[in-house]
Write a protein that holds these residues in place. Sequence first.
Motif, PDB file in Angstrom:
ATOM      1  N   PHE A   1      81.759  48.584  64.109  1.00  0.00           N
ATOM      2  CA  PHE A   1      82.262  49.728  63.856  1.00  0.00           C
ATOM      3  C   PHE A   1      83.493  49.291  63.083  1.00  0.00           C
ATOM      4  O   PHE A   1      84.351  48.459  63.196  1.00  0.00           O
ATOM      5  CB  PHE A   1      82.854  50.418  65.111  1.00  0.00           C
ATOM      6  CG  PHE A   1      83.851  51.830  64.724  1.00  0.00           C
ATOM      7  CD1 PHE A   1      83.190  52.672  63.993  1.00  0.00           C
ATOM      8  CD2 PHE A   1      84.845  51.962  65.402  1.00  0.00           C
ATOM      9  CE1 PHE A   1      83.782  53.853  63.938  1.00  0.00           C
ATOM     10  CE2 PHE A   1      85.392  53.235  65.160  1.00  0.00           C
ATOM     11  CZ  PHE A   1      85.037  54.204  64.433  1.00  0.00           C
TER      12      PHE A   1
ATOM     13  N   LEU B   1     105.053  58.063  70.382  1.00  0.00           N
ATOM     14  CA  LEU B   1     104.501  59.133  69.396  1.00  0.00           C
ATOM     15  C   LEU B   1     105.512  59.485  68.516  1.00  0.00           C
ATOM     16  O   LEU B   1     105.297  59.311  67.454  1.00  0.00           O
ATOM     17  CB  LEU B   1     104.004  60.549  70.319  1.00  0.00           C
ATOM     18  CG  LEU B   1     103.523  61.454  69.500  1.00  0.00           C
ATOM     19  CD1 LEU B   1     101.990  61.034  69.220  1.00  0.00           C
ATOM     20  CD2 LEU B   1     103.602  62.747  69.951  1.00  0.00           C
TER      21      LEU B   1
ATOM     22  N   PHE C   1     104.983  57.236  76.505  1.00  0.00           N
ATOM     23  CA  PHE C   1     104.011  57.790  75.471  1.00  0.00           C
ATOM     24  C   PHE C   1     104.947  58.639  74.391  1.00  0.00           C
ATOM     25  O   PHE C   1     104.810  58.257  73.312  1.00  0.00           O
ATOM     26  CB  PHE C   1     103.058  58.944  76.303  1.00  0.00           C
ATOM     27  CG  PHE C   1     102.424  59.688  75.474  1.00  0.00           C
ATOM     28  CD1 PHE C   1     101.365  59.337  74.451  1.00  0.00           C
ATOM     29  CD2 PHE C   1     102.652  61.146  75.273  1.00  0.00           C
ATOM     30  CE1 PHE C   1     100.627  60.384  73.649  1.00  0.00           C
ATOM     31  CE2 PHE C   1     102.288  61.940  74.257  1.00  0.00           C
ATOM     32  CZ  PHE C   1     100.952  61.453  73.464  1.00  0.00           C
TER      33      PHE C   1
ATOM     34  N   ALA D   1      90.708  53.002  67.135  1.00  0.00           N
ATOM     35  CA  ALA D   1      89.772  52.029  67.259  1.00  0.00           C
ATOM     36  C   ALA D   1      89.488  52.092  68.795  1.00  0.00           C
ATOM     37  O   ALA D   1      88.392  51.389  69.279  1.00  0.00           O
ATOM     38  CB  ALA D   1      90.230  50.794  66.841  1.00  0.00           C
ATOM     39  N   ARG D   2      90.310  52.476  69.590  1.00  0.00           N
ATOM     40  CA  ARG D   2      90.169  52.397  70.985  1.00  0.00           C
ATOM     41  C   ARG D   2      89.495  53.653  71.589  1.00  0.00           C
ATOM     42  O   ARG D   2      89.245  53.754  72.908  1.00  0.00           O
ATOM     43  CB  ARG D   2      91.496  52.352  71.785  1.00  0.00           C
ATOM     44  CG  ARG D   2      92.323  51.052  71.336  1.00  0.00           C
ATOM     45  CD  ARG D   2      92.565  49.976  72.339  1.00  0.00           C
ATOM     46  NE  ARG D   2      92.881  48.720  71.834  1.00  0.00           N
ATOM     47  CZ  ARG D   2      93.098  47.734  72.704  1.00  0.00           C
ATOM     48  NH1 ARG D   2      93.237  47.979  73.937  1.00  0.00           N
ATOM     49  NH2 ARG D   2      93.565  46.658  72.210  1.00  0.00           N
ATOM     50  N   ILE D   3      89.311  54.650  70.798  1.00  0.00           N
ATOM     51  CA  ILE D   3      88.673  55.710  71.383  1.00  0.00           C
ATOM     52  C   ILE D   3      87.185  56.074  70.710  1.00  0.00           C
ATOM     53  O   ILE D   3      86.120  56.378  71.193  1.00  0.00           O
ATOM     54  CB  ILE D   3      89.548  57.128  70.424  1.00  0.00           C
ATOM     55  CG1 ILE D   3      90.859  57.038  71.233  1.00  0.00           C
ATOM     56  CG2 ILE D   3      88.911  58.548  71.063  1.00  0.00           C
ATOM     57  CD1 ILE D   3      91.897  58.103  70.673  1.00  0.00           C
ATOM     58  N   PHE D   4      87.001  55.797  69.171  1.00  0.00           N
ATOM     59  CA  PHE D   4      85.915  55.815  68.486  1.00  0.00           C
ATOM     60  C   PHE D   4      84.929  54.850  68.330  1.00  0.00           C
ATOM     61  O   PHE D   4      85.675  53.509  68.567  1.00  0.00           O
ATOM     62  CB  PHE D   4      86.030  56.600  67.256  1.00  0.00           C
ATOM     63  CG  PHE D   4      86.527  58.051  67.730  1.00  0.00           C
ATOM     64  CD1 PHE D   4      86.073  59.065  67.757  1.00  0.00           C
ATOM     65  CD2 PHE D   4      87.965  58.043  67.250  1.00  0.00           C
ATOM     66  CE1 PHE D   4      86.407  60.379  67.995  1.00  0.00           C
ATOM     67  CE2 PHE D   4      88.647  59.444  67.317  1.00  0.00           C
ATOM     68  CZ  PHE D   4      87.959  60.428  67.628  1.00  0.00           C
ATOM     69  N   THR D   5      83.672  54.824  68.199  1.00  0.00           N
ATOM     70  CA  THR D   5      82.774  53.845  68.120  1.00  0.00           C
ATOM     71  C   THR D   5      81.698  54.170  67.131  1.00  0.00           C
ATOM     72  O   THR D   5      81.508  55.450  67.044  1.00  0.00           O
ATOM     73  CB  THR D   5      82.304  53.009  69.224  1.00  0.00           C
ATOM     74  OG1 THR D   5      81.600  51.788  69.050  1.00  0.00           O
ATOM     75  CG2 THR D   5      81.534  53.848  70.420  1.00  0.00           C
ATOM     76  N   ALA D   6      80.859  53.146  66.829  1.00  0.00           N
ATOM     77  CA  ALA D   6      79.763  53.606  65.518  1.00  0.00           C
ATOM     78  C   ALA D   6      78.843  54.161  66.754  1.00  0.00           C
ATOM     79  O   ALA D   6      78.514  53.888  67.823  1.00  0.00           O
ATOM     80  CB  ALA D   6      79.316  52.159  65.142  1.00  0.00           C
ATOM     81  N   ALA D   7      78.251  55.280  65.870  1.00  0.00           N
ATOM     82  CA  ALA D   7      77.305  56.047  66.666  1.00  0.00           C
ATOM     83  C   ALA D   7      76.085  55.338  67.181  1.00  0.00           C
ATOM     84  O   ALA D   7      75.252  55.565  67.976  1.00  0.00           O
ATOM     85  CB  ALA D   7      76.922  57.295  65.730  1.00  0.00           C
TER      86      ALA D   7
ATOM     87  N   VAL E   1      98.823  52.176  60.366  1.00  0.00           N
ATOM     88  CA  VAL E   1      98.407  50.888  61.378  1.00  0.00           C
ATOM     89  C   VAL E   1      98.413  51.362  62.558  1.00  0.00           C
ATOM     90  O   VAL E   1      97.541  50.879  63.127  1.00  0.00           O
ATOM     91  CB  VAL E   1      99.012  49.656  60.981  1.00  0.00           C
ATOM     92  CG1 VAL E   1      99.160  49.085  59.745  1.00  0.00           C
ATOM     93  CG2 VAL E   1     100.476  49.713  61.591  1.00  0.00           C
ATOM     94  N   GLY E   2      99.266  52.131  62.962  1.00  0.00           N
ATOM     95  CA  GLY E   2      99.218  52.462  64.408  1.00  0.00           C
ATOM     96  C   GLY E   2      98.027  53.401  64.782  1.00  0.00           C
ATOM     97  O   GLY E   2      97.557  53.310  65.520  1.00  0.00           O
TER      98      GLY E   2
ATOM     99  N   LEU F   1      94.102  43.645  62.081  1.00  0.00           N
ATOM    100  CA  LEU F   1      95.572  44.030  62.230  1.00  0.00           C
ATOM    101  C   LEU F   1      96.166  43.066  63.495  1.00  0.00           C
ATOM    102  O   LEU F   1      97.338  42.823  63.386  1.00  0.00           O
ATOM    103  CB  LEU F   1      95.664  45.435  62.532  1.00  0.00           C
ATOM    104  CG  LEU F   1      95.434  46.172  61.160  1.00  0.00           C
ATOM    105  CD1 LEU F   1      95.558  47.779  61.843  1.00  0.00           C
ATOM    106  CD2 LEU F   1      96.499  45.861  60.034  1.00  0.00           C
TER     107      LEU F   1
ATOM    108  N   VAL G   1      94.782  51.186  65.099  1.00  0.00           N
ATOM    109  CA  VAL G   1      94.769  50.589  66.359  1.00  0.00           C
ATOM    110  C   VAL G   1      94.427  51.580  67.440  1.00  0.00           C
ATOM    111  O   VAL G   1      93.532  51.278  68.360  1.00  0.00           O
ATOM    112  CB  VAL G   1      96.110  50.003  66.636  1.00  0.00           C
ATOM    113  CG1 VAL G   1      96.172  49.360  67.936  1.00  0.00           C
ATOM    114  CG2 VAL G   1      96.355  48.989  65.550  1.00  0.00           C
ATOM    115  N   LEU G   2      95.141  52.796  67.366  1.00  0.00           N
ATOM    116  CA  LEU G   2      94.844  53.734  68.258  1.00  0.00           C
ATOM    117  C   LEU G   2      93.370  54.127  68.262  1.00  0.00           C
ATOM    118  O   LEU G   2      92.600  54.409  69.256  1.00  0.00           O
ATOM    119  CB  LEU G   2      95.722  55.095  68.286  1.00  0.00           C
ATOM    120  CG  LEU G   2      95.497  56.113  69.259  1.00  0.00           C
ATOM    121  CD1 LEU G   2      95.667  55.474  70.777  1.00  0.00           C
ATOM    122  CD2 LEU G   2      96.589  57.408  69.091  1.00  0.00           C
TER     123      LEU G   2
END
Lengths: 216, 271, 200, 260
Positions: free
Chosen positions: A31, A201, A197, A20-26, A13-14, A40, A17-18
């Motif tokens: 997405f 981590l 951080f 989803a904040r970096i990648f997006t649908a091309a 789940v971590g 979540l 969540v993480l």
Amino acid sequence: MRREIPLVITFVVGMIVLLARIFTAADGGEFILAKWAGELTDWVIIVSAFAVGLASVNLFRIHGDIVARKRPGWINSLTLLAAIVVFAVIGIAARFGAGPFFSELNQNLYDSIISPLGAAMFAILAFYIASAAYRAFRMRNLEASVMLFAAILVMLGRAPVGELIWNQFPSIANWLVDIPNTVGQRAIMIGAAIGGFATSLRILLGIERGHLGGVE
Amino acid sequence: MDWKKLQNIDRRIIYILLILATAVPMIRPLAIPLSTGPSVHKFYQIMDAIPAGEKVLFSLDYAPSGAPDVHPQALAVMKHMMNKGVGVVFISFWEAGPMFGEQLIRAYEEQGYEYGVHFANLGYVPGGESAIKRFGEDVAGQVSRDFRNNPVSSLPIMQGIKDTRDFAAVICFSAGNPGVQEWVRQVQGPLGINLLAGAVTVSVPQYMPYVDAGQVKAMLAGLRGAAEYETVSGNPGPSVAKMDAQSLGHLIIIAFIIVGNIAFFMDKKKQ
Amino acid sequence: MNISTDIWTWIAALGTIAMFSFIFKENPVYRWCEHLYVGAAAGYAISVNAKSIADKAWTPLTQDGKIVLLIPCIFGILLYARFIKSIAWLSRWPMSFLVGVGSGLAIFGVVNSQLLQQIKATLLPLNSINNIIMVFGVLSILLYFFFSMEHRGAVKYGASVGRWIMMITFGVSFGNVVMGRISLLLGALERILGDWLGMV
Amino acid sequence: MTIMAGRVTFLFTVLIMGAIVLIGVNMSQAGKWTPKIRRLAGLDAVEEAVGRATEMGAPVHFSPGIGNISDDSAPQTFAGLEVLAYVTELTAKYNTEIIVTIRQPNVFPLAQEIVRQSYLAAGRPDMFQEDTVQFLSSEQFAYAAGVMGIMNRRRIAANLMMGAFWAESLLFAEAGAQVGAIQVAGTAAMAQLPFFVAACDYTLIGEELYAAGAYLSQDKVKLGSIGSQDIVKGITMVIILVGSLLATADITIIKDLLSK
């Protein structure tokens, strides 16, 4: 199993969540990771809602015990338990549409008990900020003196009466807030971010397990 | 003199003096002159330039705990808008917000202003940041009934309002998140609305970058911002009286710090 | 003077006075109000959360057939497994779920808005006194936060400059919020002197 | 799938920092690198505070803050709970009562489990009582009212506050001072640090809170992590210094990179 599954849950789940904040649908469309991450966060609200019940059990056990044994202060504990029941019942009645009588009563109870008592506790800060200043702001050493003068200069710059004494106080206060204050805030924030951080981590990757109460 | 004792003065004396120093000027204001800053003047000019018959949106994003710092700002701007004949619509992304909307309305309803024409309270929308985004883009689509359970489409003041760009100004009175930051990120950025802010004192440094960048056109800072607004708009009111209490309160605290230090040094010298 | 006749206003004003009485001395009236407040807030929270279980889980589950919502509901129920010794270990599943979401969100939050944004804001041209203070001030405080070396020599000097700047920061923040805190007191006084006694 | 605009630097930063932390932790675990942590007066004071509570026969109060474990404040809460584990063992050793107060329902089961396990580890499972860890209220100021009441009625001798705090920080610190408790606080909540510094005997500032667990437990994983954090800090300092020098010469390459 008992050890691994919780670590897997945390990691999966971590990461969702993480990431989803970096990648997006091309193609800029919806997405899948973002959708899951949204899901979540809704789940957190649901699980947390159950946790409120769990925590309330603790209140009932502690104060129920005091009332049952008629320990000193049992009337207070009884008040506490009665308040939980009354507020929960009226609140639930109001929120699940039992009619305007309950909605109004719920609002009045909130406005005249929870809200003013909260505001009064918050307002006690005005007294405590005065007594803390009196106790702490002594010129014991250089560090304490620097802190004291910075605080007094800003207070004089903020209160209207400061300007009457000397019209430069507000600009001194503004400079102190804009420059030295920002420096300190920024640097402490950078340091804390690095520490935060590393802590997150270690937990995400399961290197740290103490937060789950050790391993049986 | 017993300097040791003075160093550890009973804190209750401080508390009593602080109560007196703040309560007395509230009952009998001293009228200590108050200077007004450029930010408040700018805020006032923007609001004053809105022609009668236009509408503005107040986003009441605070709770009772932060209200003493922010609600007076809403009161002062509300008074200005009512005097000018500008309509005010309330929305809130904090659960307690609509209650403050009702408080703002009450005094004017008694004077004969009409609900739905001069003002309307759209109530609370849950969902934080994403709710602000959706509301910003589609006002009527997000709120179908107002706080008093009237259909929003039946309110004269809401005619012609599709999204938040249809308001002459949006003022976010904010005591934290969701609030100014979310309005900037989700609505001001994408839609370019005319956004102003009323902030609790502690949040002011945090919001300054938005003001510098022009994303927030002007900002009122805490209770003092409200008092300055009352002064600039020529209606010194409750906030101005409270500034006298502020002045005395600050002086009392500073006086105590000085007394504490004198006692500290005299005690050290004696030893 | 124009004392209020509204019962709720009386309750609110007397409650405010009872809470304030704590600063003079912890006393039976405060103690009673404290327990009332804790109980009231807990009861209120139960009703709010019951409603959110209904809205966020029960309704979508039963009416829209969103079966996936069974997972958080099961997690929520598993929290109570701790009361049964033989399956107490199951209560770690929901906890690790919450912890996972938290650490994922926190990594994004601290690195993006605290670390990167703050570093970016510190990259200033060294052409004014203010900018020089800003850059070297931040560096000296970061030096203070080195844990794995003793503060000796130049490091010690730099780190103690960092400490002074932090002390100024704390003094400034302290002085800066005094006004906000007094405003809170004025709000409470307004409730007593204004709403209740009608003197203001 | 593609990287969001403005998140490229974030991705690389997380990867690089993550690698540094992992390598440091692994080396430390393998015994190849053991960073030593400099003395932190605030943490030495924790033991002193528990010792004094023992002498006075009065309880220790501990609050892990009012932050949650499922949002941005999570790392501070975890750091606070690490300290809680250590403090509980210490109180078990000294045979002194500890009262842990909780605001977040989510944190409650965690804290209870940590205290139970720590008592077990210290060989004193009998010391765990239902009211050792007390949930008070999820409402911020109701929690504060409860804590202040407990501090007064139980005449606590030590007040330890480690985690994320908001406006109640000064309420606790002054109420604690009123009953004459030794107070040690630690938080990364910028807005509350001034009050802790002014009103407590010792304060852990920002990152010091995150170093606390490692310092107290001398655990190899945590020590390795602290060493790695220092390396990350060193790199940050170089970036700031070089970036500002370049900006002085009107070269904004680093700033542009950070915005990618």
